[in-house]
Design an enzyme around this catalytic site. Structure first.
Site, PDB file in Angstrom:
ATOM      1  N   ASN A  98      -7.416   1.880   9.514  1.00  0.00           N
ATOM      2  CA  ASN A  98      -6.159   2.073  10.243  1.00  0.00           C
ATOM      3  C   ASN A  98      -6.457   1.975  11.731  1.00  0.00           C
ATOM      4  O   ASN A  98      -7.393   2.618  12.223  1.00  0.00           O
ATOM      5  CB  ASN A  98      -5.558   3.456   9.966  1.00  0.00           C
TER       6      ASN A  98
ATOM      7  N   GLU B 206      -7.469   8.640   5.944  1.00  0.00           N
ATOM      8  CA  GLU B 206      -7.799   9.304   7.199  1.00  0.00           C
ATOM      9  C   GLU B 206      -8.294  10.741   7.064  1.00  0.00           C
ATOM     10  O   GLU B 206      -7.638  11.677   7.559  1.00  0.00           O
ATOM     11  CB  GLU B 206      -6.577   9.292   8.132  1.00  0.00           C
TER      12      GLU B 206
ATOM     13  N   HIS C 217      -2.923  11.130   0.408  1.00  0.00           N
ATOM     14  CA  HIS C 217      -2.450  10.900   1.774  1.00  0.00           C
ATOM     15  C   HIS C 217      -1.839  12.215   2.283  1.00  0.00           C
ATOM     16  O   HIS C 217      -0.624  12.339   2.439  1.00  0.00           O
ATOM     17  CB  HIS C 217      -1.449   9.745   1.790  1.00  0.00           C
TER      18      HIS C 217
ATOM     19  N   ARG D 236       0.841  -1.184   0.000  1.00  0.00           N
ATOM     20  CA  ARG D 236       0.000   0.000   0.000  1.00  0.00           C
ATOM     21  C   ARG D 236       0.885   1.246   0.000  1.00  0.00           C
ATOM     22  O   ARG D 236       1.641   1.476   0.941  1.00  0.00           O
ATOM     23  CB  ARG D 236      -0.923   0.021   1.218  1.00  0.00           C
TER      24      ARG D 236
ATOM     25  N   TYR E 201      -4.403   1.810  15.614  1.00  0.00           N
ATOM     26  CA  TYR E 201      -3.141   1.840  16.358  1.00  0.00           C
ATOM     27  C   TYR E 201      -3.307   1.661  17.857  1.00  0.00           C
ATOM     28  O   TYR E 201      -2.500   1.026  18.500  1.00  0.00           O
ATOM     29  CB  TYR E 201      -2.427   3.179  16.125  1.00  0.00           C
TER      30      TYR E 201
ATOM     31  N   GLU F  25      -3.407   0.070   7.878  1.00  0.00           N
ATOM     32  CA  GLU F  25      -2.280   0.454   8.737  1.00  0.00           C
ATOM     33  C   GLU F  25      -2.474  -0.087  10.148  1.00  0.00           C
ATOM     34  O   GLU F  25      -3.565  -0.012  10.705  1.00  0.00           O
ATOM     35  CB  GLU F  25      -2.134   1.987   8.882  1.00  0.00           C
TER      36      GLU F  25
HETATM   37  C1  GBH Z   1      -1.370   7.411  10.661  1.00  0.00           C
HETATM   38  O1  GBH Z   1      -2.317   8.184  11.366  1.00  0.00           O
HETATM   39  C2  GBH Z   1      -1.067   8.081   9.318  1.00  0.00           C
HETATM   40  O2  GBH Z   1      -1.975   7.645   8.328  1.00  0.00           O
HETATM   41  C3  GBH Z   1       0.335   7.819   8.832  1.00  0.00           C
HETATM   42  O3  GBH Z   1       0.654   8.693   7.778  1.00  0.00           O
HETATM   43  C4  GBH Z   1       1.316   7.964   9.995  1.00  0.00           C
HETATM   44  O4  GBH Z   1       2.626   7.810   9.569  1.00  0.00           O
HETATM   45  C5  GBH Z   1       0.938   6.948  11.046  1.00  0.00           C
HETATM   46  O5  GBH Z   1      -0.311   7.284  11.539  1.00  0.00           O
HETATM   47  C6  GBH Z   1       1.896   6.878  12.236  1.00  0.00           C
HETATM   48  O6  GBH Z   1       2.029   8.120  12.869  1.00  0.00           O
HETATM   49  O7  GBH Z   1       1.322  13.445  18.569  1.00  0.00           O
HETATM   50  O8  GBH Z   1      -0.606  14.638  19.279  1.00  0.00           O
HETATM   51  O9  GBH Z   1       0.411  15.171  17.168  1.00  0.00           O
HETATM   52  C7  GBH Z   1      -2.745   7.681  12.610  1.00  0.00           C
HETATM   53  C8  GBH Z   1      -3.608   8.734  13.310  1.00  0.00           C
HETATM   54  C9  GBH Z   1      -3.511  11.072  13.775  1.00  0.00           C
HETATM   55  C10 GBH Z   1      -2.236   9.569  15.073  1.00  0.00           C
HETATM   56  C11 GBH Z   1      -2.628  12.231  14.240  1.00  0.00           C
HETATM   57  C12 GBH Z   1      -1.360  10.708  15.556  1.00  0.00           C
HETATM   58  C13 GBH Z   1      -1.245  13.097  15.999  1.00  0.00           C
HETATM   59  C14 GBH Z   1      -0.933  12.926  17.442  1.00  0.00           C
HETATM   60  N1  GBH Z   1      -2.772   9.834  13.767  1.00  0.00           N
HETATM   61  N2  GBH Z   1      -2.103  11.960  15.565  1.00  0.00           N
HETATM   62  S1  GBH Z   1       0.114  14.148  18.139  1.00  0.00           S
END
Ligand code: GBH
Length: 485
Positions: free
Chosen positions: A315, A174, A129, A84, A317, A384
């Site tokens: 996605n 996202e 993206h 991807r 996490y 993801e």
């Molecule tokens: C993904 O978003 C993205 O799709 C990808 O590009 C990215 O590399 C990956 O996460 C890993 O980071 O620290 O308070 O600024 C996951 C959702 C939304 C989680 C924005 C982190 C910012 C947190 N993300 N968020 S902060």
């Protein structure tokens, strides 16, 4: 069958596919090479280096623009079935508009596709993206309704150019993240207008998604085949207590964070989640607005967007706990005030190198089941899942993260009946993590940013993932995959 009767490993079906994910701005580099136009992330990192924790930018990043063969070779070693990646709008259309197509941009992605094809790795392409052409930002970016038309034009160029080779498409990655953090907060373009521009962005992105899906359906599907979906981010939101208020608050949070984009597309009735509609309408009124800050779709738009998917890209996490809020509505609009909940994580949950990401594997299963129950079990691809830890090759913590999340995913599929067809780890490589720069490393491969070659070295987790991808099973012990380190 290579399994014997004493083999109690957790295994996925033969048809289940493993892959890895990346995104254009985070790995390509070559930000202004061979006709590429400027994107909002080029502009933002150059104009505001202080907004990135290590003052870095992705001008060079992983240099993947020059490393098609090398990067695909890493994937071949992993034994994965799909890759991807995302296409940089400003590399294909330097000023975002379809009147001028940059041939070198097309050459680059064609080379990547040829290399993937040679190695039997299925491409999964994201059209957008986070990297809007800067020229379109000058028009207001996603707050301007015309952006949906320009996105359709861009999608048409992609389908005409790559439709023979790419059969799995994601329109957006996202939208919650780039609308809320970009228009409601301080990620690019940094509009910082929460409760207002974030909703305008979301509205136009949903329209754009629906329009591209309908065009694909009408004009391309018969001719070139393929599947189209959208990737949404779903952190699980668990009530902090068993009280009715907190259970309600958690459900409200799910509707605001995930339902905002999922409900219009995947629910039976379409349109925004009713709880978003009523809360934002009521708050807008109290604040003295004649119009709700959450725009209304026409009934035609609701129908266009409803059901505009062949599959869901998900996605996932981490997980948060949710308590009900008792906020008084302030005059200053904001997404957080509209939702009125309190979100936090437990201190005891294992930490990672990302402040927002704690290791909570059980939340994955809950999130998948919520999707199954609320949206009639859509076909889902995990686009993801991943984690950042400190530098170093012996990343047992990453191995444990992946292993525990895959066990949770396996239970969701095999015990609960969630319809999930594949899993992509984020990410193939360490890369530029937006405002966290290069300080967070998510890679199965470590990138040495000091070396002129940007040398890639597999971590222990790459060995682990290879074993999983090749056997379809989770190893019982490290001994199953550490033999060749
Ligand atoms: C993904 O978003 C993205 O799709 C990808 O590009 C990215 O590399 C990956 O996460 C890993 O980071 O620290 O308070 O600024 C996951 C959702 C939304 C989680 C924005 C982190 C910012 C947190 N993300 N968020 S902060």
């Amino acid at each position: 069958d290579h399994r014997n009767v004493l083999d109690s490993r957790v295994c996925f079906d033969d048809k289940f596919s493993f892959g890895v994910a990346t995104a254009s701005y985070q790995i390509e580099g070559a930000w202004n090479v061979s006709g590429k136009g400027e994107s909002i992330w080029d502009r933002y990192t150059h104009a505001h280096p202080d907004m990135v924790v290590d003052r870095s930018n992705a001008d060079v990043a992983d240099g993947s623009y020059y490393k098609v063969k090398e990067d695909v070779a890493l994937m071949v070693k992993l034994g994965i079935g799909f890759y991807r990646f995302s296409i940089a709008w400003s590399r294909i259309l330097p000023i975002g508009l379809s009147n001028y197509v940059n041939e070198d941009g097309i050459r680059y992605y064609k080379e990547l596709l040829a290399e993937l094809r040679r190695n039997h790795i299925t491409p999964v392409a994201t059209m957008y993206h986070f990297d809007l052409p800067q020229n379109l930002q000058e028009l207001g970016g996603w707050t301007n309704p015309i952006m949906a038309d320009y996105f359709v034009d861009y999608a048409r160029v992609l389908l005409d150019t790559f439709g023979d080779e790419i059969k799995i498409w994601l329109t957006f990655n996202e939208p919650y993240t780039f609308c809320e953090d970009g228009y409601g907060g301080i990620e690019a373009p940094g509009a910082n207008s929460s409760g207002f521009e974030d909703y305008l962005c979301g509205h136009n992105v949903l329209r754009a998604h629906g329009m591209v899906y309908r065009m694909f359906d009408k004009e391309y599907r018969k001719k070139i085949g393929g599947h189209m979906g959208i990737t949404l981010d779903f952190s699980w939101l668990e009530p902090a207590t068993t009280s009715v208020e907190d259970q309600q608050a958690a459900e409200t949070a799910r509707q605001f964070y995930f339902g905002w984009f999922a409900h219009p597309i995947f629910s039976k009735y379409g349109d925004y989640p009713p709880v978003m509609r009523s809360m934002i309408d009521a708050n807008s009124k109290r604040q003295g607005f004649y119009h709700s800050r959450l725009p209304y779709f026409t009934s035609k738009e609701v129908e266009m967007i409803r059901g505009a998917y062949d599959f869901l890209g998900l996605n996932h996490y981490t997980t948060y706990l949710v308590k009900h809020g008792s906020r008084r509505i302030s005059l200053q609009p904001s997404f957080i005030d509209d939702m009125n909940v309190i979100k936090f994580q437990r201190d005891e949950w294992p930490k990672t190198n990302s402040s927002w990401l704690k290791v909570v594997p059980w939340g994955f299963r809950k999130a998948l089941n919520w999707v199954r129950v609320n949206y009639r079990n859509p076909k889902t691809l995990i686009t993801e899942n991943g984690v950042a830890f400190e530098r170093g090759l012996h990343d047992t913590k990453r191995v444990n993260y992946i292993d525990s999340y895959l066990r949770s995913l396996h239970a969701a599929i095999h015990q609960d009946g969630c319809y999930v067809i594949g899993y992509a780890y984020w990410s193939l490589l360490d890369n530029f993590e937006w405002t966290r720069g290069f300080s967070e490393r998510f890679g199965l491969h470590e990138v040495d940013y000091q070396s002129p070659n940007l040398t890639r070295t597999p971590r222990l987790s790459a060995k682990y993932f290879t074993s999983v991808a090749k056997t379809g099973c989770l190893p019982n012990s490290y001994a199953d995959y550490t033999y060749d380190i």
